[in-house]
Design a protein around this motif. Structure first.
Motif, PDB file in Angstrom:
ATOM      1  N   ILE A 170       0.858  -1.187   0.000  1.00  0.00           N
ATOM      2  CA  ILE A 170       0.000   0.000   0.000  1.00  0.00           C
ATOM      3  C   ILE A 170       0.892   1.234   0.000  1.00  0.00           C
ATOM      4  CG2 ILE A 170      -0.223   0.023   2.533  1.00  0.00           C
ATOM      5  CD1 ILE A 170      -3.156   1.010   2.075  1.00  0.00           C
ATOM      6  N   ALA A 171       0.497   2.242  -0.764  1.00  0.00           N
ATOM      7  CA  ALA A 171       1.282   3.467  -0.880  1.00  0.00           C
ATOM      8  C   ALA A 171       1.011   4.383   0.318  1.00  0.00           C
ATOM      9  CB  ALA A 171       0.949   4.181  -2.182  1.00  0.00           C
ATOM     10  N   PRO A 172       1.994   5.182   0.706  1.00  0.00           N
ATOM     11  CA  PRO A 172       1.829   6.067   1.873  1.00  0.00           C
ATOM     12  C   PRO A 172       0.967   7.288   1.602  1.00  0.00           C
ATOM     13  CG  PRO A 172       3.977   6.413   0.867  1.00  0.00           C
ATOM     14  CD  PRO A 172       3.357   5.249   0.140  1.00  0.00           C
ATOM     15  N   ILE A 173       0.507   7.455   0.359  1.00  0.00           N
ATOM     16  CA  ILE A 173      -0.155   8.693  -0.032  1.00  0.00           C
ATOM     17  C   ILE A 173      -1.512   8.879   0.643  1.00  0.00           C
ATOM     18  CG2 ILE A 173      -1.422   7.857  -2.067  1.00  0.00           C
ATOM     19  CD1 ILE A 173      -0.129  10.364  -3.526  1.00  0.00           C
ATOM     20  N   LYS A 185      -6.279   1.410  -7.534  1.00  0.00           N
ATOM     21  CA  LYS A 185      -6.873   2.680  -7.132  1.00  0.00           C
ATOM     22  C   LYS A 185      -8.310   2.717  -7.624  1.00  0.00           C
ATOM     23  CE  LYS A 185      -4.514   6.364  -8.430  1.00  0.00           C
ATOM     24  NZ  LYS A 185      -3.832   7.092  -7.354  1.00  0.00           N
ATOM     25  N   ASP A 186      -9.227   3.173  -6.783  1.00  0.00           N
ATOM     26  CA  ASP A 186     -10.628   3.278  -7.159  1.00  0.00           C
ATOM     27  C   ASP A 186     -11.017   4.750  -7.271  1.00  0.00           C
ATOM     28  OD1 ASP A 186     -13.202   2.464  -7.798  1.00  0.00           O
ATOM     29  OD2 ASP A 186     -13.386   1.078  -6.118  1.00  0.00           O
ATOM     30  N   VAL A 187     -12.180   5.013  -7.841  1.00  0.00           N
ATOM     31  CA  VAL A 187     -12.641   6.374  -8.120  1.00  0.00           C
ATOM     32  C   VAL A 187     -14.079   6.538  -7.646  1.00  0.00           C
ATOM     33  CG1 VAL A 187     -13.196   8.017  -9.971  1.00  0.00           C
ATOM     34  CG2 VAL A 187     -11.102   6.645 -10.100  1.00  0.00           C
ATOM     35  N   ARG A 188     -14.356   7.673  -7.018  1.00  0.00           N
ATOM     36  CA  ARG A 188     -15.730   8.019  -6.666  1.00  0.00           C
ATOM     37  C   ARG A 188     -16.364   8.695  -7.873  1.00  0.00           C
ATOM     38  NH1 ARG A 188     -12.852   9.198  -1.718  1.00  0.00           N
ATOM     39  NH2 ARG A 188     -13.643   7.912   0.006  1.00  0.00           N
ATOM     40  N   ASP A 189     -17.333   8.027  -8.492  1.00  0.00           N
ATOM     41  CA  ASP A 189     -17.909   8.507  -9.743  1.00  0.00           C
ATOM     42  C   ASP A 189     -18.529   9.897  -9.610  1.00  0.00           C
ATOM     43  OD1 ASP A 189     -17.200   6.221 -11.157  1.00  0.00           O
ATOM     44  OD2 ASP A 189     -19.068   5.176 -10.664  1.00  0.00           O
ATOM     45  N   VAL A 227     -10.019   3.736  -2.071  1.00  0.00           N
ATOM     46  CA  VAL A 227      -9.416   2.408  -2.121  1.00  0.00           C
ATOM     47  C   VAL A 227     -10.344   1.428  -2.832  1.00  0.00           C
ATOM     48  CG1 VAL A 227      -8.107   2.796   0.011  1.00  0.00           C
ATOM     49  CG2 VAL A 227     -10.386   1.740   0.121  1.00  0.00           C
ATOM     50  N   PRO A 228      -9.804   0.319  -3.320  1.00  0.00           N
ATOM     51  CA  PRO A 228     -10.642  -0.714  -3.934  1.00  0.00           C
ATOM     52  C   PRO A 228     -11.762  -1.145  -2.992  1.00  0.00           C
ATOM     53  CG  PRO A 228      -8.339  -1.195  -4.327  1.00  0.00           C
ATOM     54  CD  PRO A 228      -8.374  -0.036  -3.375  1.00  0.00           C
ATOM     55  N   GLY A 229     -12.959  -1.273  -3.560  1.00  0.00           N
ATOM     56  CA  GLY A 229     -14.110  -1.670  -2.759  1.00  0.00           C
ATOM     57  C   GLY A 229     -14.907  -0.511  -2.227  1.00  0.00           C
ATOM     58  N   GLY A 282       4.472 -10.211  -9.108  1.00  0.00           N
ATOM     59  CA  GLY A 282       4.958  -8.901  -8.691  1.00  0.00           C
ATOM     60  C   GLY A 282       4.059  -8.291  -7.637  1.00  0.00           C
ATOM     61  N   TRP A 283       4.208  -6.988  -7.474  1.00  0.00           N
ATOM     62  CA  TRP A 283       3.460  -6.264  -6.458  1.00  0.00           C
ATOM     63  C   TRP A 283       2.111  -5.782  -6.980  1.00  0.00           C
ATOM     64  CZ3 TRP A 283       4.537  -5.910  -1.430  1.00  0.00           C
ATOM     65  CH2 TRP A 283       5.854  -6.154  -0.996  1.00  0.00           C
ATOM     66  N   MET A 284       1.112  -5.841  -6.115  1.00  0.00           N
ATOM     67  CA  MET A 284      -0.142  -5.114  -6.288  1.00  0.00           C
ATOM     68  C   MET A 284      -0.234  -4.162  -5.101  1.00  0.00           C
ATOM     69  SD  MET A 284      -2.952  -7.838  -7.781  1.00  0.00           S
ATOM     70  CE  MET A 284      -3.271  -8.605  -6.177  1.00  0.00           C
ATOM     71  N   LEU A 285      -0.226  -2.868  -5.402  1.00  0.00           N
ATOM     72  CA  LEU A 285      -0.220  -1.863  -4.339  1.00  0.00           C
ATOM     73  C   LEU A 285      -1.488  -1.038  -4.343  1.00  0.00           C
ATOM     74  CD1 LEU A 285       3.237  -1.780  -5.086  1.00  0.00           C
ATOM     75  CD2 LEU A 285       2.905  -0.576  -2.931  1.00  0.00           C
ATOM     76  N   VAL A 286      -2.147  -0.981  -3.210  1.00  0.00           N
ATOM     77  CA  VAL A 286      -3.284  -0.083  -3.027  1.00  0.00           C
ATOM     78  C   VAL A 286      -2.740   1.340  -3.012  1.00  0.00           C
ATOM     79  CG1 VAL A 286      -5.072   0.685  -1.425  1.00  0.00           C
ATOM     80  CG2 VAL A 286      -4.652  -1.771  -1.772  1.00  0.00           C
ATOM     81  N   GLU A 287      -3.370   2.216  -3.792  1.00  0.00           N
ATOM     82  CA  GLU A 287      -2.942   3.612  -3.804  1.00  0.00           C
ATOM     83  C   GLU A 287      -4.181   4.483  -3.916  1.00  0.00           C
ATOM     84  OE1 GLU A 287       0.343   6.285  -6.129  1.00  0.00           O
ATOM     85  OE2 GLU A 287      -1.256   5.378  -7.298  1.00  0.00           O
ATOM     86  N   ALA A 288      -4.400   5.331  -2.944  1.00  0.00           N
ATOM     87  CA  ALA A 288      -5.574   6.212  -2.971  1.00  0.00           C
ATOM     88  C   ALA A 288      -5.258   7.478  -2.195  1.00  0.00           C
ATOM     89  CB  ALA A 288      -6.791   5.512  -2.373  1.00  0.00           C
TER      90      ALA A 288
END
Length: 297
Positions: A11-14, A215-219, A243-245, A265-271
């Motif tokens: 997970i990214a620190p952002i 990364k997910d998006v609020r529509d 975040v996803p979900g 490889g890596w899967m990183l949550v980033e939001a």
């Protein structure tokens, strides 16, 4: 769904501290950030602005929490600055990541980027001319060769507000670069926010994808960004990413394709969110639980 030991979750620190908007999460410490990542069940992270640059200090802090560095962002300026300037900075960045045990180097072209500018995100997006495309592709091939010297891979990060944002632009970059030197960071959120179908890039370029950002998006917020002509940073402040979900994108087909193709490889949550509005630990747990339920890892 995924075969054992093929993927790692980070997970990214952002979500804790924002590099582009330092006022977001200014109260959160490096130690809090990586401790909550580990508590939420992640084993990797990318490098944020509060992370120590001394490799021994950083390695010790991470090892105490069973964490490791997956990669770190690098800004290239291949379309606007002399190549030698980007090259020198890249080598320094590469050597830091190599010492930290990372296998990939995240590169985003920031020449002409409006990512940090107070201008409408969609209306003012840069469009490269032929020479700029050639400078970008040629420069990335050379940087990819430098990465290969350390047995590392350059993964290019398509990004909102840059000259490589859309599916068409990703396709062109992949066509113009050496498939043995330049690889792809696949970011679901940036493609979805751009109005593209993230699955198209995944299907077309899977063999080049060596790093994944979830990364997910609020529509509703994304719609406002277009209607009100907001900037990228305003979109972040308003909470366009999550975040996803927790957003509008269904990750199930993405996980299915990645697992079927035996992605390694890596899967990183980033939001990137305002941590005063979206508690980082709470959202890290939302993401971790969603990935476990949806992807089985």
């Amino acid at each position: 769904m995924f075969k054992e030991n093929l993927v790692k979750l980070g997970i990214a620190p952002i979500g804790w501290t924002n590099d582009d908007l330092p006022e977001l999460g200014k109260e959160n410490t490096f130690e809090q950030c990586i401790s909550e990542m580990a508590l939420a069940g992640f084993t990797g992270t990318e490098v944020g602005n509060k992370y120590p640059r001394d490799t021994q200090e950083l390695r010790k802090a991470l090892s105490l929490r069973n964490m490791e560095i997956a990669s770190a962002w690098f800004s290239s300026f291949l379309t606007t600055e002399p190549f030698e300037e980007t090259k020198a900075a890249f080598i320094q960045h590469r050597d830091f990541l190599f010492e930290m045990g990372a296998k990939v180097i995240v590169v985003s072209e920031q020449g002409y980027s409006i990512q940090k500018l107070a201008v409408p995100l969609f209306e003012k997006k840069p469009v490269f001319n032929e020479k700029q495309w050639e400078d970008l592709a040629g420069g990335l091939n050379e940087l990819g060769q430098l990465a290969l010297e350390k047995d590392m891979k350059l993964v290019f990060h398509h990004h909102m507000g840059t000259g490589v944002q859309t599916t068409e632009e990703v396709n062109r970059l992949m066509e113009m670069t050496d498939p043995n030197l330049v690889f792809l960071l696949y970011d679901t959120g940036h493609l979805y926010f751009s109005g593209d179908d993230p699955l198209e890039v995944l299907r077309e370029h899977f063999h080049r994808i060596k790093h994944v950002h979830l990364k997910d998006v609020r529509d509703s917020v994304a719609g406002r960004v277009k209607e009100e002509k907001l900037s990228f940073l305003d979109a972040v402040r308003e909470g366009v990413f999550t975040v996803p979900g927790n957003g509008g994108f269904d990750f199930s087909p993405v996980f299915q394709k990645l697992s079927e193709s035996e992605y390694q490889g890596w899967m990183l949550v980033e939001a990137e969110q305002d941590p005063s509005k979206a508690n980082p630990l709470e959202y890290a747990l939302i993401a971790r639980n969603y990935i476990k339920e949806t992807a089985g890892v």
